[in-house]
Write an enzyme that holds these catalytic residues in place. Structure first.
Site, PDB file in Angstrom:
ATOM      1  N   GLU A 124       0.846  -1.208   0.000  1.00 30.29           N
ATOM      2  CA  GLU A 124       0.000   0.000   0.000  1.00 30.29           C
ATOM      3  C   GLU A 124       0.871   1.244   0.000  1.00 30.29           C
ATOM      4  OE1 GLU A 124      -2.931  -0.385   3.125  1.00 30.29           O
ATOM      5  OE2 GLU A 124      -3.894  -2.061   2.116  1.00 30.29           O
ATOM      6  N   HIS A 246      -9.591   9.469   2.351  1.00 29.10           N
ATOM      7  CA  HIS A 246      -9.120   8.363   1.503  1.00 29.10           C
ATOM      8  C   HIS A 246      -9.278   8.803   0.065  1.00 29.10           C
ATOM      9  CE1 HIS A 246      -8.516   4.459  -0.277  1.00 29.10           C
ATOM     10  NE2 HIS A 246      -8.203   3.968   0.909  1.00 29.10           N
ATOM     11  N   ARG A 292      -1.084   9.065   1.356  1.00 24.73           N
ATOM     12  CA  ARG A 292      -2.490   9.346   1.083  1.00 24.73           C
ATOM     13  C   ARG A 292      -2.840  10.824   0.958  1.00 24.73           C
ATOM     14  NH1 ARG A 292      -5.997   5.267   4.611  1.00 24.73           N
ATOM     15  NH2 ARG A 292      -5.217   3.631   3.261  1.00 24.73           N
ATOM     16  N   HIS A 353     -12.093   9.698   5.995  1.00 29.33           N
ATOM     17  CA  HIS A 353     -11.820   8.283   6.244  1.00 29.33           C
ATOM     18  C   HIS A 353     -11.335   7.993   7.659  1.00 29.33           C
ATOM     19  CE1 HIS A 353     -10.731   4.210   5.179  1.00 29.33           C
ATOM     20  NE2 HIS A 353      -9.449   4.404   5.439  1.00 29.33           N
ATOM     21  N   ARG A 388      -1.637   9.361   8.666  1.00 29.98           N
ATOM     22  CA  ARG A 388      -1.483   7.928   8.950  1.00 29.98           C
ATOM     23  C   ARG A 388      -1.041   7.154   7.719  1.00 29.98           C
ATOM     24  NH1 ARG A 388      -5.123   3.259   8.524  1.00 29.98           N
ATOM     25  NH2 ARG A 388      -6.544   4.676   7.496  1.00 29.98           N
TER      26      ARG A 388
HETATM   27  P1  FAD Z   1     -14.364   0.743  15.573  1.00 29.05           P
HETATM   28  O1  FAD Z   1     -14.024  -0.501  14.891  1.00 29.05           O
HETATM   29  O2  FAD Z   1     -14.988   1.815  14.775  1.00 29.05           O
HETATM   30  O3  FAD Z   1     -15.376   0.373  16.754  1.00 29.05           O
HETATM   31  C1  FAD Z   1     -16.043   1.387  17.448  1.00 29.05           C
HETATM   32  C2  FAD Z   1     -17.006   0.755  18.431  1.00 29.05           C
HETATM   33  O4  FAD Z   1     -17.449   1.755  19.326  1.00 29.05           O
HETATM   34  C3  FAD Z   1     -18.258   0.168  17.801  1.00 29.05           C
HETATM   35  O5  FAD Z   1     -18.556  -1.036  18.439  1.00 29.05           O
HETATM   36  C4  FAD Z   1     -19.342   1.198  18.137  1.00 29.05           C
HETATM   37  O6  FAD Z   1     -20.632   0.647  18.282  1.00 29.05           O
HETATM   38  C5  FAD Z   1     -18.845   1.680  19.474  1.00 29.05           C
HETATM   39  N1  FAD Z   1     -19.325   3.011  19.864  1.00 29.05           N
HETATM   40  C6  FAD Z   1     -19.108   4.205  19.275  1.00 29.05           C
HETATM   41  N2  FAD Z   1     -19.705   5.188  19.964  1.00 29.05           N
HETATM   42  C7  FAD Z   1     -20.310   4.595  21.016  1.00 29.05           C
HETATM   43  C8  FAD Z   1     -21.118   5.063  22.083  1.00 29.05           C
HETATM   44  N3  FAD Z   1     -21.436   6.368  22.237  1.00 29.05           N
HETATM   45  N4  FAD Z   1     -21.596   4.172  22.965  1.00 29.05           N
HETATM   46  C9  FAD Z   1     -21.335   2.847  22.852  1.00 29.05           C
HETATM   47  N5  FAD Z   1     -20.562   2.341  21.863  1.00 29.05           N
HETATM   48  C10 FAD Z   1     -20.079   3.211  20.965  1.00 29.05           C
HETATM   49  N6  FAD Z   1      -7.422   0.522   8.793  1.00 29.05           N
HETATM   50  C11 FAD Z   1      -6.392  -0.307   8.537  1.00 29.05           C
HETATM   51  O7  FAD Z   1      -5.434  -0.368   9.304  1.00 29.05           O
HETATM   52  N7  FAD Z   1      -6.422  -1.109   7.429  1.00 29.05           N
HETATM   53  C12 FAD Z   1      -7.448  -1.098   6.542  1.00 29.05           C
HETATM   54  O8  FAD Z   1      -7.459  -1.839   5.578  1.00 29.05           O
HETATM   55  C13 FAD Z   1      -8.529  -0.200   6.782  1.00 29.05           C
HETATM   56  N8  FAD Z   1      -9.553  -0.113   5.904  1.00 29.05           N
HETATM   57  C14 FAD Z   1     -10.619   0.667   6.224  1.00 29.05           C
HETATM   58  C15 FAD Z   1     -11.725   0.690   5.376  1.00 29.05           C
HETATM   59  C16 FAD Z   1     -12.855   1.405   5.707  1.00 29.05           C
HETATM   60  C17 FAD Z   1     -14.044   1.440   4.779  1.00 29.05           C
HETATM   61  C18 FAD Z   1     -12.886   2.137   6.925  1.00 29.05           C
HETATM   62  C19 FAD Z   1     -14.102   2.917   7.322  1.00 29.05           C
HETATM   63  C20 FAD Z   1     -11.774   2.145   7.760  1.00 29.05           C
HETATM   64  C21 FAD Z   1     -10.637   1.422   7.422  1.00 29.05           C
HETATM   65  N9  FAD Z   1      -9.520   1.411   8.245  1.00 29.05           N
HETATM   66  C22 FAD Z   1      -8.484   0.581   7.955  1.00 29.05           C
HETATM   67  C23 FAD Z   1      -9.528   2.111   9.523  1.00 29.05           C
HETATM   68  C24 FAD Z   1      -9.833   1.088  10.633  1.00 29.05           C
HETATM   69  O9  FAD Z   1     -10.786   0.166  10.167  1.00 29.05           O
HETATM   70  C25 FAD Z   1     -10.350   1.741  11.876  1.00 29.05           C
HETATM   71  O10 FAD Z   1      -9.566   2.832  12.228  1.00 29.05           O
HETATM   72  C26 FAD Z   1     -10.335   0.752  13.034  1.00 29.05           C
HETATM   73  O11 FAD Z   1     -11.017  -0.405  12.665  1.00 29.05           O
HETATM   74  C27 FAD Z   1     -10.951   1.374  14.257  1.00 29.05           C
HETATM   75  O12 FAD Z   1     -11.130   0.380  15.221  1.00 29.05           O
HETATM   76  P2  FAD Z   1     -11.674   0.785  16.644  1.00 29.05           P
HETATM   77  O13 FAD Z   1     -11.751  -0.454  17.437  1.00 29.05           O
HETATM   78  O14 FAD Z   1     -10.904   1.922  17.172  1.00 29.05           O
HETATM   79  O15 FAD Z   1     -13.146   1.368  16.351  1.00 29.05           O
HETATM   80  C1  SIN Z   2      -7.641   0.610   2.199  1.00 28.21           C
HETATM   81  O1  SIN Z   2      -7.871  -0.577   2.066  1.00 28.21           O
HETATM   82  O2  SIN Z   2      -7.306   1.379   1.288  1.00 28.21           O
HETATM   83  C2  SIN Z   2      -7.785   1.198   3.553  1.00 28.21           C
HETATM   84  C3  SIN Z   2      -6.514   1.028   4.256  1.00 28.21           C
HETATM   85  C4  SIN Z   2      -6.456   1.914   5.445  1.00 28.21           C
HETATM   86  O3  SIN Z   2      -7.312   2.775   5.662  1.00 28.21           O
HETATM   87  O4  SIN Z   2      -5.485   1.764   6.177  1.00 28.21           O
END
Ligand code: FAD
Ligand code: SIN
Length: 543
Positions: A124, A246, A292, A353, A388
């Site tokens: 990437e 993104h 990015r 993103h 990032r």
């Molecule tokens: P999340 O996985 O967002 O979980 C948040 C949790 O908090 C959820 O369960 C939600 O219900 C809960 N929550 C939120 N507010 C409240 C509230 N007020 N009360 C109770 N619960 C609450 N990153 C990479 O490293 N590689 C990738 O390939 C990648 N691809 C991506 C593709 C997409 C489409 C997106 C959107 C993001 C991508 N990212 C990627 C970024 C990455 O997925 C996220 O930054 C990461 O998964 C965040 O994880 P987290 O556990 O911090 O939060």
């Molecule tokens: C992607 O698959 O392009 C998302 C990767 C990331 O947000 O880190």
């Protein structure tokens, strides 16, 4: 609406994505754990991750190389200690995900049995080596499957879905320092009950805030609740001006900013203008694989200069079978909108993103509020700096979920007195709202003004105008919030407005351009006086 139920456990985890569940699974070894998710268990940014998780895995790669790539992308603002720690602990965090059942994509190496399979490593932007472990193009969904199953198998973990955290339960500040956090008020969306959830250590893992922008890759849960709650409670938040866009989402009115993974560019996809001309080489020697911020700004600039609604991304020169095998979900989704990735280019645009800033923590996940920890996208450890590196987010969340547990376990084990009595939630004279339009109007206004004034390219005037509008909207929301019975939309709207304000104030205070923050009135990267995080924290007398 009832307000009298109370729950208690040793650990409270607000959020059930990769960060929250990693923490919860570890914490279940040391005590009872309550996990709150605001919607269903599978609805988290994590579940949408496509590209994968970056970690030094191949023998050709090295920690030094991953560290250098991360620092370069971060444009001078990464905290070196955070980068070193998280990169070096990456392989162990990935092995833990595998032990918990995550099946990353493997490739045959020509031997007779399973032991001859190696993990397939994706490429990437900004990475100088192939180091992205993935599960085809649905990495996040596979990680979520494994972690939710592992959490469900642990009797010490109680998961409460559809529970929206409203406000942290924090003791009164003393001697200018915020008081300790003992849990949260949460709304049960099914019963409309507001409960106190009490705990000795609270892990904030609420993910990002993409919903603050009109166009975003994030699902609906991403409304910045964690940052807003923590800031209101007196925690320091940092680097919120660095919102990552993104470069490539599918452009189609019905596609809801469906992400087209950077991994496509890693496999050779080329960005093109409508006449077929490739343009990225004009912006960066690494062309499509530049960091990015560079790619998103280049697309934005071509679109604005030429009055285009989108640019094209073309992978059709690669073998059709390879495309279908490597990107099955993206291939099918594009096809459902009439675009065949194997036959020609697809229209793409940038979208909000990832929140690089967040609740400031140390390398053990401690926030500036005692007993409150943060990990994952809601947190700011210093790993990402001003931008990032792709796939470093899942990495950070997995590593920091584990590290946060080690610190939280100590405070839970040390006892440290009983939680104080917090009052029941008081609805005052609130009535049921008959005017949903008040919510939808403010919501639309915030998201549109953030997109237009606080997006990929900013200016002093746009930021000033954005702040003025947000302050007005916040006043309107304030009276609506306290006059009406709470529901999830109202809670989110209040948080969205707070996060929008914090992003704008952070952007206004950085009078230079760096990484993801680009201001046409200060286009140069500043000197050493700007090499520090942008920290916002309420004065103690206002908490
Ligand atoms: P999340 O996985 O967002 O979980 C948040 C949790 O908090 C959820 O369960 C939600 O219900 C809960 N929550 C939120 N507010 C409240 C509230 N007020 N009360 C109770 N619960 C609450 N990153 C990479 O490293 N590689 C990738 O390939 C990648 N691809 C991506 C593709 C997409 C489409 C997106 C959107 C993001 C991508 N990212 C990627 C970024 C990455 O997925 C996220 O930054 C990461 O998964 C965040 O994880 P987290 O556990 O911090 O939060
Ligand atoms: C992607 O698959 O392009 C998302 C990767 C990331 O947000 O880190």
């Amino acid at each position: 609406m009832r307000h009298n139920a109370q729950l208690s456990s040793d650990f409270l985890v607000i959020g059930g994505g990769i960060a929250g569940l990693t923490f919860a699974i570890k914490a279940a070894e040391a005590g009872t754990v309550t996990v709150l998710t605001k919607a269903g268990s599978s609805e988290a940014n994590t579940a949408y991750a496509q590209g994968g998780i970056a970690s030094v895995w191949s023998v050709d790669d090295s920690f030094e190389s991953h560290i250098e790539d991360t620092l370069r992308a971060g444009a001078g603002l990464c905290d070196r200690a955070a980068v070193e720690t998280i990169v070096r602990e990456g392989p162990e965090a990935v092995r833990e995900l595998i032990r918990l059942g995550t099946r990353f994509t493997r490739v045959e190496t020509g031997g007779p049995d399973d032991s001859e399979l190696e993990y397939d490593l994706g490429q990437e932007g900004g990475h100088s080596h192939r180091r992205v472990l993935h599960a085809q193009d649905l990495t996040g969904r596979e990680i979520m499957r494994a972690l939710t199953e592992a959490a469900a198998a642990r009797p010490n973990i109680r998961t409460l879905e559809n529970h929206v955290a409203i406000n942290l339960l924090v003791e009164t500040a003393t001697a200018g320092k915020p008081g300790a956090c003992w849990g949260v008020y949460a709304l049960d969306r099914n019963t409309h009950e507001i409960r106190k959830v009490i705990s000795r250590a609270t892990m904030l893992a609420t993910g990002g805030a993409g919903k603050v922008y009109l166009y975003t890759t994030n699902p609906d849960i991403a409304s910045g609740d964690g940052v807003a709650m923590a800031y209101r409670a007196g925690a320091a938040v940092a680097n919120l001006e660095f919102y990552q866009f993104h470069p490539t989402c599918l452009y189609h009115p019905a596609a809801k900013s469906f992400l087209i993974s950077e991994a496509l560019r890693g496999e050779g996809a080329i960005l093109k203008l409508p006449d077929g001309t490739a343009f990225m080489k004009r912006y960066h020697p690494d062309a499509e694989l530049a960091p990015r911020d560079v790619v998103a700004r280049a697309i934005d600039s071509e679109m604005k200069r030429r009055g285009l609604d989108f640019v094209y991304l073309d992978l059709s020169h690669r073998d059709a079978d390879f495309i279908r095998r490597r990107f099955p979900t993206i291939f099918k989704r594009c096809l459902s909108f009439g675009y065949d990735l194997t036959k020609g280019p697809i229209p793409v645009v940038p979208a909000a993103h990832y929140m690089c800033g967040g609740v400031q923590t140390d390398l053990d996940g401690r926030s500036s509020i005692p007993r409150l920890y943060a990990a994952g996208e809601v947190a700011m450890t210093g790993l990402h700096g001003a931008n990032r590196l792709a796939s470093n987010s899942l990495l950070e969340a997995a590593v920091m979920g584990r590290r946060g547990f080690t610190a939280a376990r100590e405070i839970v084990a040390s006892g440290g007195g009983a939680p104080p009595e917090f009052p029941e939630w008081d609805p005052g004279r609130a009535i049921r709202s008959e005017e949903r339009v008040m919510i939808t109007q403010s919501w639309d206004e915030i998201r549109r003004l953030m997109w237009n004034y606080v997006g990929i390219v900013r200016s002093d005037r746009r930021l000033e105008r954005a702040l003025r509008r947000i302050e007005m909207i916040k006043d309107e929301i304030h009276s609506y919030y306290w006059d009406h019975l709470l529901d999830a939309d109202t809670i989110e709207l209040r948080n969205l407005a707070k996060v929008a304000e914090l992003v704008v104030r952070s952007a206004m205070s950085r009078r230079e351009s760096r990484g993801l923050h680009y201001n046409i009135d200060h286009p140069e990267t500043g000197g050493p006086e700007w090499v520090h995080p942008t920290i916002l924290q309420k004065p103690a007398d206002q908490i």
